[in-house]
Design a protein around this motif. Structure first.
Motif, PDB file in Angstrom:
ATOM      1  N   TYR A   1       0.925  -1.178   0.059  1.00 37.89           N
ATOM      2  CA  TYR A   1      -0.034  -0.006  -0.133  1.00 37.89           C
ATOM      3  C   TYR A   1       0.743   1.264  -0.059  1.00 37.89           C
ATOM      4  O   TYR A   1       0.399   2.264   0.074  1.00 37.89           O
ATOM      5  CB  TYR A   1      -1.088  -0.030   1.099  1.00 37.89           C
ATOM      6  CG  TYR A   1      -1.785  -1.391   1.395  1.00 37.89           C
ATOM      7  CD1 TYR A   1      -2.650  -1.681   0.185  1.00 37.89           C
ATOM      8  CD2 TYR A   1      -1.737  -1.925   2.396  1.00 37.89           C
ATOM      9  CE1 TYR A   1      -3.393  -2.746   0.423  1.00 37.89           C
ATOM     10  CE2 TYR A   1      -2.372  -3.034   2.773  1.00 37.89           C
ATOM     11  CZ  TYR A   1      -3.386  -3.637   1.551  1.00 37.89           C
ATOM     12  OH  TYR A   1      -4.082  -4.635   1.722  1.00 37.89           O
ATOM     13  N   SER A   2       2.401   1.406  -0.134  1.00 40.71           N
ATOM     14  CA  SER A   2       2.979   2.265   0.184  1.00 40.71           C
ATOM     15  C   SER A   2       3.157   3.283  -1.025  1.00 40.71           C
ATOM     16  O   SER A   2       3.374   4.481  -0.905  1.00 40.71           O
ATOM     17  CB  SER A   2       4.367   1.949   0.384  1.00 40.71           C
ATOM     18  OG  SER A   2       5.032   1.217  -0.511  1.00 40.71           O
ATOM     19  N   SER A   3       2.616   2.843  -2.263  1.00 39.46           N
ATOM     20  CA  SER A   3       2.401   3.661  -3.411  1.00 39.46           C
ATOM     21  C   SER A   3       1.317   3.269  -4.237  1.00 39.46           C
ATOM     22  O   SER A   3       0.703   2.032  -4.168  1.00 39.46           O
ATOM     23  CB  SER A   3       3.656   3.988  -4.194  1.00 39.46           C
ATOM     24  OG  SER A   3       3.790   2.640  -4.894  1.00 39.46           O
ATOM     25  N   ILE A   4       0.670   4.366  -5.046  1.00 42.63           N
ATOM     26  CA  ILE A   4      -0.232   4.105  -5.908  1.00 42.63           C
ATOM     27  C   ILE A   4       0.203   4.602  -7.384  1.00 42.63           C
ATOM     28  O   ILE A   4       0.854   5.479  -7.558  1.00 42.63           O
ATOM     29  CB  ILE A   4      -1.459   4.967  -5.652  1.00 42.63           C
ATOM     30  CG1 ILE A   4      -1.899   5.179  -4.083  1.00 42.63           C
ATOM     31  CG2 ILE A   4      -2.584   5.034  -6.719  1.00 42.63           C
ATOM     32  CD1 ILE A   4      -2.654   3.838  -3.737  1.00 42.63           C
ATOM     33  N   ASN A   5       0.064   3.478  -8.290  1.00 44.74           N
ATOM     34  CA  ASN A   5       0.308   3.834  -9.631  1.00 44.74           C
ATOM     35  C   ASN A   5      -0.324   3.026 -10.621  1.00 44.74           C
ATOM     36  O   ASN A   5       0.198   1.687 -10.751  1.00 44.74           O
ATOM     37  CB  ASN A   5       1.964   3.697  -9.869  1.00 44.74           C
ATOM     38  CG  ASN A   5       2.284   4.124 -11.100  1.00 44.74           C
ATOM     39  OD1 ASN A   5       1.532   4.354 -12.211  1.00 44.74           O
ATOM     40  ND2 ASN A   5       3.868   3.848 -11.441  1.00 44.74           N
ATOM     41  N   PRO A   6      -1.357   3.154 -11.239  1.00 45.06           N
ATOM     42  CA  PRO A   6      -2.292   2.473 -11.853  1.00 45.06           C
ATOM     43  C   PRO A   6      -1.269   1.683 -13.221  1.00 45.06           C
ATOM     44  O   PRO A   6      -1.486   0.631 -13.613  1.00 45.06           O
ATOM     45  CB  PRO A   6      -3.230   3.096 -12.413  1.00 45.06           C
ATOM     46  CG  PRO A   6      -3.398   4.427 -11.477  1.00 45.06           C
ATOM     47  CD  PRO A   6      -2.112   4.616 -10.953  1.00 45.06           C
ATOM     48  N   ALA A   7      -0.389   2.547 -13.572  1.00 45.81           N
ATOM     49  CA  ALA A   7       0.496   1.841 -14.594  1.00 45.81           C
ATOM     50  C   ALA A   7       1.110   0.465 -14.216  1.00 45.81           C
ATOM     51  O   ALA A   7       1.588  -0.184 -15.102  1.00 45.81           O
ATOM     52  CB  ALA A   7       1.384   2.799 -15.090  1.00 45.81           C
TER      53      ALA A   7
END
Lengths: 181, 662
Positions: A39-45
């Protein structure tokens, strides 16, 4: 040699295209879940599920990454569903050389869906959990599959030699070796 | 590391072709959050008061909200700010969809566009690679085709595109910026056209980080489920086929005619059939499980609408829903605001019927109101003939046409077309909201406190039960419980209600959350998912800056006063703060002016609606008060600051303070 058939657990994500509102929450949570630490980062790519979107064509198709493939297919099939045209790529989860989907944007390494394997296990993959509209649903069922029988190693080796040199040559060689000993 | 925000602004100077990625001051988030809040600060710092909207020095700012790109569901509305040619004031404009989050993933919190390109261009943003590209081949193209062509030539099907159509290119004042089926109206469209910026395409493949990932993720999973299940959030008008509310209560034509018993079962059945026979899908915006946008495929043209947008054209033309279906795809592809544009058209038809506009200005003018609407739409978006005048909006067109046309401009405030609502008795909080709002549309101000009392006691208590958790203070429950007649409510309550309504919108404008989940929706059903009591925690978890209710409320007050300061510096005063004369049939000038006095005092503004030095200084806006004193807008001893926090316990006046009015 024939194996017995056995029951095996199959895990499956079902997709109902009519229920998808195109919000892409599935992508977002997938990328968060697979970030390290979790959960530490969001990046849909980086997501292993992507909603193939073309709003002008009213096209919203969530597909999940399946297998890495070295070569692209010709991708020339066009499907018409309810008067809307879809490229076959819209339904394809292959991690394929001709498109950017399912490759890490930095390293270009393939990203494959693992149905959110976790310890302790998640009740369902996170994309399904995030889909409040039921476009994605999760299913586990038992299926009858033939038991995998591991072939005997010696037999496998001999078979390969027989294929290459012929049974007669193999038999002659075997006889000669046996006599010497 | 920066949390929730990326920490970078993309600066694009179209005159020189210069592009810069500029690191921002982290303190700005604590002061203004993001979105329109920080945009207002940039406009204050960098656009002097005498800069004309159609000047290269005017800035056009596309802002992602602070929560865009984080797991927080429903954070997807992009704010677009500039100074509007129609009002000469701050343009407040928001669009849903996917643009803001994509911008964040590309590594920017906002795009600040200055200058003016020599010819039509578009901006292509792919992470750190940013290009100003030729768009002359897109000249005159509709927004959908523009989007398709840009995606094709970039080979980027995932690029998010915001574009103007012909109306924006021609600097039509009501031109919108279109993005998918969302649109940003009320000012920025013509400025984008003036800067010769046809479109912005953005694709981002970078990370967004939040301060407390696991905790925020858990909160968001629950919020997402709640949003999915709840009938108290989202646009119920997308699914409720009973639209008697707009058709019986709003005025038709040039905001003139009410047809109180228009709606019928037979009509509803017919319209429902039209809709569902032609509907592809109900779709949502980024990371939100609502389905507020009806996607219609009518006679081979696909378009999406939400809310009251489905009614404005046919109500202006005295037609039925199928007429809106006929015209909306064209209007949206040209890129015009579907709230104000139909009113300009209805205004022109009235002028023709009154003989003020004649066959000279409107050659071959058809007789059917629907055909007339199409005719005028074409004239306006091409700025052809009288269309060149009408394209400036009702207020300016009336002045330019003259010959008594001014009398037909009866529904504008601050030079902007208002919703066509004509009612009987005054609703005091609405008087304040329409008079003092600088967002030009009541839907961008109202929302947390119900429009009307609930007569049925049981229903009233049921509403209060759900609403209890979202109110900033018990006093609102008390006021609502005691409220019996719409026009009978104390000035004290009217001031606090207006303040709270504004507060939630200003917070949404800066976080990027959708009003259908928070600021606009509490009035209907009471059970919104985002409110002043849970937002501080959500923002703290995302941004890593501790917020509590009072601190967040102060951000609202700071942003609110900064927006007002921008407009005061451009000349806005009390004299501009009046709803349309005929908005209510029964008016009481003395009562209204006393109410306005009380509200200004409540806000810590002078009798002329200018924030006092004390108010500004207390909100860390000392640089604004200094500027005001230097310009002579303030003397510096105008008196007391605003009344302070929302939880202040004033003496309750009994409801009915306005009773003397009747």
């Amino acid at each position: 040699m024939k194996g017995e058939s056995v029951r095996k657990k199959v895990r499956r994500i079902n997709v109902n295209l009519d229920k998808c509102n195109g919000c892409r929450a599935c992508e977002l949570v997938c990328s968060a879940f697979h970030a390290r630490p979790k959960y530490s980062s969001i990046n849909p790519a980086r997501s292993r599920i992507r909603v193939v979107t073309d709003e002008i064509n009213d096209e919203y198709v969530p597909i999940r990454a399946t297998n890495y493939t070295k070569a692209a297919c010709d991708g020339r099939r066009v499907y018409t569903v309810n008067d809307k045209k879809y490229s076959e790529c819209s339904f394809c989860g292959s991690i394929c050389p001709v498109r950017k989907l399912f490759k890490d944007p930095d390293s270009r390494l393939p990203l494959k869906c693992d149905l959110c394997e976790d310890d302790p296990p998640q009740a369902e993959p996170l994309c399904v959990k995030a889909c409040s509209l039921g476009a994605l649903t999760y299913e586990e069922f038992e299926d009858e599959v033939p038991e995998e029988v591991k072939p005997d190693e010696v037999e496998l080796g001999l078979k390969a030699l027989a294929d290459k040199y012929g049974a007669q040559k193999l038999a002659d060689t075997f006889a000669r070796i046996s006599q010497k000993e | 590391m920066r949390y929730a925000e990326t920490g970078y602004t993309l600066e694009v100077d179209l005159s020189r072709g210069n592009i810069e990625r500029v690191e921002t001051d982290p303190k700005l988030v604590e002061l203004h959050l993001g979105g329109q809040g920080i945009a207002a600060k940039i406009l204050w710092d960098r656009v002097p008061a005498d800069v004309e909207p159609f000047s290269p020095e005017n800035l056009l700012i596309f802002s992602a909200g602070l929560l865009h790109g984080t797991p927080v569901p429903g954070a997807n509305r992009t704010a677009v700010n500039t100074f509007s040619p129609q009002t000469n004031l701050l343009a407040h404009s928001l669009m849903g969809g996917f643009f803001g989050p994509e911008l964040k993933y590309a590594g920017y919190d906002r795009i600040v566009i200055s200058g003016k390109a020599p010819d039509l261009v578009y901006l292509w943003i792919y992470n750190d690679k940013v290009e100003i590209r030729d768009a002359t081949h897109l000249r005159g193209k509709g927004v959908h085709e523009t989007t398709r062509l840009i995606r094709e030539e970039l080979r980027e099907p995932d690029a998010q595109v915001a574009a103007i159509g012909l109306a924006g290119e021609n600097r039509v004042y009501t031109a919108s910026i279109e993005h998918g089926f969302a649109s940003a109206a009320r000012g920025p469209g013509p400025v984008m056209g003036d800067k010769r910026l046809k479109a912005i395409a953005v694709r981002g493949t970078k990370e967004i980080h939040v301060a407390k990932p696991a905790e925020l993720f858990e909160v968001c999973i629950q919020l997402r489920d709640k949003i999915g299940e709840s009938k108290d959030v989202g646009d119920w008008m997308a699914v409720d086929e009973d639209d008697s509310f707009h058709h019986n209560n709003f005025a038709w034509g040039n905001a003139r005619t009410r047809i109180k018993d228009y709606w019928s079962e037979e009509l509803q059945e017919r319209w429902t059939r039209w809709k569902y026979d032609n509907m592809d899908r109900q779709k949502g915006c980024y990371n939100c499980s609502k389905r507020c946008i009806n996607v219609i495929n009518y006679k081979g043209r696909r378009f999406g609408y939400k809310c009251y947008g489905k009614d404005t054209y046919h109500m202006a033309a005295f037609k039925e829903l199928d007429f809106t279906y006929e015209i909306l795809p064209f209007a949206m592809d040209y890129g015009v605001d579907s709230y104000s544009t139909p009113q300009i058209i209805a205004f022109a038809i009235e002028l023709y019927n009154a003989g003020i506009l004649t066959d000279n200005e409107l050659p071959d003018f058809p007789s059917d109101s629907g055909e007339r609407t199409f005719y005028l739409l074409e004239k306006i978006v091409h700025r052809e003939g009288i269309g060149d005048t009408l394209a400036n909006g009702v207020y300016w067109a009336a002045l330019q046409i003259g010959k008594g046309a001014e009398a037909y401009d009866h529904n504008t405030t601050k030079k902007f077309e208002q919703l066509p609502i004509k009612l009987g008795k005054l609703n005091p909080p609405y008087f304040l909201m329409i008079a003092t709002a600088e967002k030009m549309a009541i839907t961008q101000i109202e929302g947390s406190f119900p429009q009307d009392p609930i007569a049925d006691l049981e229903a009233r208590e049921a509403f209060i039960e759900k609403w209890r958790v979202v109110v900033p203070d018990e006093k609102f429950l008390h006021w609502f419980r005691e409220w019996e007649k719409r026009n009978e409510i104390s000035n004290e309550a009217s001031c606090a209600i207006t303040d709270w309504n504004e507060a939630m919108h200003f917070l949404d404008d800066s976080t990027g959350l959708c009003g259908f989940l928070s600021s606009f929706r509490g009035q209907f059903g009471g059970g919104v998912v985002y409110h002043i009591n849970n937002l501080p925690n959500i923002i703290s978890l995302a941004a890593g800056i501790e917020f509590d209710k009072d601190k967040l409320w102060k951000v609202f007050q700071r942003n609110r006063n900064l927006v007002r300061a921008l407009n005061v510096r451009r000349g806005m005063r009390r004299v501009d703060e009046k709803p349309p004369e005929d908005h209510w049939a029964v008016r009481d000038h003395e009562f209204e002016q006393k109410l306005l006095d009380d509200y200004y005092e409540f806000k810590g503004w002078t009798k002329d609606g200018i924030p006092t030095k004390e108010t500004l200084d207390q909100l860390d806006l000392g640089y604004v008060s200094e500027d005001f004193i230097r310009r002579g807008i303030l003397t510096g001893d105008e008196g007391a600051p605003h009344k302070g926090s929302v939880t202040d316990k004033g003496e309750f006046e009994t409801a009915g303070g306005a009773e003397s009015e009747r």
